[in-house]
Design an enzyme around this catalytic site. Structure first.
Site, PDB file in Angstrom:
ATOM      1  N   CYS A 296     -27.110  56.386   7.894  1.00  0.00           N
ATOM      2  CA  CYS A 296     -28.558  55.992   7.825  1.00  0.00           C
ATOM      3  C   CYS A 296     -28.715  54.680   7.462  1.00  0.00           C
ATOM      4  O   CYS A 296     -28.083  54.108   6.509  1.00  0.00           O
ATOM      5  CB  CYS A 296     -29.111  56.770   6.754  1.00  0.00           C
ATOM      6  SG  CYS A 296     -28.464  56.815   4.987  1.00  0.00           S
TER       7      CYS A 296
ATOM      8  N   GLU B 268     -26.745  64.725  12.455  1.00  0.00           N
ATOM      9  CA  GLU B 268     -26.329  65.049  11.028  1.00  0.00           C
ATOM     10  C   GLU B 268     -26.476  63.793  10.183  1.00  0.00           C
ATOM     11  O   GLU B 268     -25.877  62.706  10.483  1.00  0.00           O
ATOM     12  CB  GLU B 268     -24.858  65.841  11.092  1.00  0.00           C
ATOM     13  CG  GLU B 268     -24.409  66.198   9.925  1.00  0.00           C
ATOM     14  CD  GLU B 268     -23.602  65.231   8.938  1.00  0.00           C
ATOM     15  OE1 GLU B 268     -23.239  65.720   7.934  1.00  0.00           O
ATOM     16  OE2 GLU B 268     -23.250  64.121   9.750  1.00  0.00           O
TER      17      GLU B 268
ATOM     18  N   ARG C 272     -26.452  69.126   3.987  1.00  0.00           N
ATOM     19  CA  ARG C 272     -26.597  67.923   4.813  1.00  0.00           C
ATOM     20  C   ARG C 272     -27.748  68.297   5.655  1.00  0.00           C
ATOM     21  O   ARG C 272     -28.365  69.566   5.940  1.00  0.00           O
ATOM     22  CB  ARG C 272     -25.470  68.102   5.910  1.00  0.00           C
ATOM     23  CG  ARG C 272     -24.151  67.585   5.374  1.00  0.00           C
ATOM     24  CD  ARG C 272     -24.406  66.158   4.937  1.00  0.00           C
ATOM     25  NE  ARG C 272     -22.991  65.341   4.373  1.00  0.00           N
ATOM     26  CZ  ARG C 272     -22.963  65.202   3.176  1.00  0.00           C
ATOM     27  NH1 ARG C 272     -23.745  65.930   2.153  1.00  0.00           N
ATOM     28  NH2 ARG C 272     -21.776  64.634   2.653  1.00  0.00           N
TER      29      ARG C 272
ATOM     30  N   ARG D 196     -22.294  71.624   0.005  1.00  0.00           N
ATOM     31  CA  ARG D 196     -22.277  70.653   0.674  1.00  0.00           C
ATOM     32  C   ARG D 196     -23.572  70.751   1.480  1.00  0.00           C
ATOM     33  O   ARG D 196     -23.507  71.170   2.630  1.00  0.00           O
ATOM     34  CB  ARG D 196     -21.113  70.132   1.595  1.00  0.00           C
ATOM     35  CG  ARG D 196     -21.006  68.965   2.355  1.00  0.00           C
ATOM     36  CD  ARG D 196     -19.879  68.899   3.253  1.00  0.00           C
ATOM     37  NE  ARG D 196     -19.904  67.593   3.607  1.00  0.00           N
ATOM     38  CZ  ARG D 196     -19.195  66.587   3.099  1.00  0.00           C
ATOM     39  NH1 ARG D 196     -18.414  66.825   2.104  1.00  0.00           N
ATOM     40  NH2 ARG D 196     -19.023  65.290   3.683  1.00  0.00           N
TER      41      ARG D 196
END
Length: 349
Positions: free
Chosen positions: A72, A110, A156, A154
């Protein structure tokens, strides 16, 4: 019919493992990190193309699905324009160019949990707007690895788009029972690194958190004095993630791409030790026959940067069913957190 995909920002191939298990075929991959490229070639027999910015669009073979775990980046324009004007100069621009040229039926992207708030929400909003402008119907959700069988908390961001008027339904993803950390640990290994009893402190009656984590203690590192708030000096060593110890009877926190020393400490069978590299790869759902090469520091970086393979496999199964099969229905459903494009948190400030 065998549907084909391209694997961009491929890392060591977590996306590829998940989609190949469902029967999709990889026809092109790209990854800039040389160590990741070496591991990818060793395990799949293909050497990924290097810098995505140097790909000639016409050189990519025909494909049906674009996969990308892209970094990102903040966008430089104020966000009032649309399409390429807002994303030029970013790595996402290269994805958009490939989409515009090849027009694949499906895209799966993702990113990290906090992608939605990156650059005050502008990054996500411009990504979604750009994909809409290219003709894709988009849906996205926060998914957690622990909902897909791995004992790792985790979260995402997953973005899925279809070229046309069909929206991906995250509710159909098949949930798997989450194992506890102890279930995936090696029985014995020459790589076990135990701490001495004087090197750590365990807490009494540790309790399982909603995330499934059981914080069991901390390493006896020096107390940090600078920058600590009044009456919290004793907590400074606990707050640093590499000093924390978690019970093997619960989950493990997110493996970090920044943790090159592999300082993940667990309490198992009454003793405290580091997770081995193989255990870290198991926490991401990689099979034991997945080949590891290079320094430990690089191998810890690679796995911290990868994806939870069983989660990707579940996504691939639903992509196949919802977009490429007729009358598809999966009765095993759960409801991840789906968020509207117009979520109030995404409004520019």
């Amino acid at each position: 019919m065998c549907y084909k995909f391209v694997d961009l920002f491929a890392g060591i191939g977590g996306f590829r493992l998940g989609f190949e298990k469902v029967g999709f075929q990889c026809v092109f991959s790209s990854e800039i990190d040389n160590h990741a490229r070496e591991m990818y070639q060793l395990n799949f027999g293909d050497l990924p193309f290097g810098d995505i910015k140097k790909i000639e669009l016409e050189s990519i073979p025909h494909f049906d699905i674009l996969l990308a775990g892209f970094p990102c980046q903040p966008f430089s324009i104020a966000g009032e324009k649309k399409g390429f004007n807002d994303i030029r100069g970013t790595l996402f621009f290269d994805i958009a160019k490939i989409l515009e040229y090849h027009r694949p039926k499906v895209i799966v992207l993702e990113n990290v949990k906090h992608f939605k708030s990156h650059d005050k929400g502008r990054t996500l909003k411009i990504v979604l707007t750009t994909l809409n402008d290219l003709g894709y119907t988009i849906n996205w959700a926060l998914l957690n690895g622990k909902d897909f069988g791995v004992p790792q908390n985790r979260e995402r961001t997953i973005i899925i788009g279809y070229l046309g008027q069909k929206e991906f339904n995250f509710d159909y993803l098949k949930q798997q029972k989450c194992n506890k950390l102890a279930d995936i640990l090696e029985k014995d290994s020459p790589d076990f690194e135990y701490l001495k009893e004087e090197e750590y402190t365990l807490i009494e009656n540790p309790k399982k958190q909603l995330s499934g984590l059981i914080f069991a203690g901390y390493r006896n590192k020096n107390i940090r004095l600078k920058g600590t708030k009044p009456n919290t000096k004793h907590l400074s060593r606990v707050h640093k993630q590499p000093n924390r110890i978690y019970s093997s009877e619960g989950n493990h926190p997110t493996l970090s791409s920044q943790e090159s020393a592999g300082r993940y400490y667990i309490l198992h069978n009454g003793r405290v030790r580091k997770l081995t590299l193989r255990e870290c790869y198991r926490l991401m759902g990689f099979p034991d026959d997945f080949k590891l090469i290079g320094s430990k520091a690089k191998l810890y970086n690679r796995i911290g940067n990868s994806v939870v393979v069983p989660m990707i496999e579940a996504i691939a199964q639903q992509v196949k069913g919802q977009f490429f099969e007729t009358n598809y229905l999966n009765k095993n459903q759960f409801k991840p957190k789906q968020i509207s494009l117009f979520d109030s948190e995404l409004i520019y400030h």
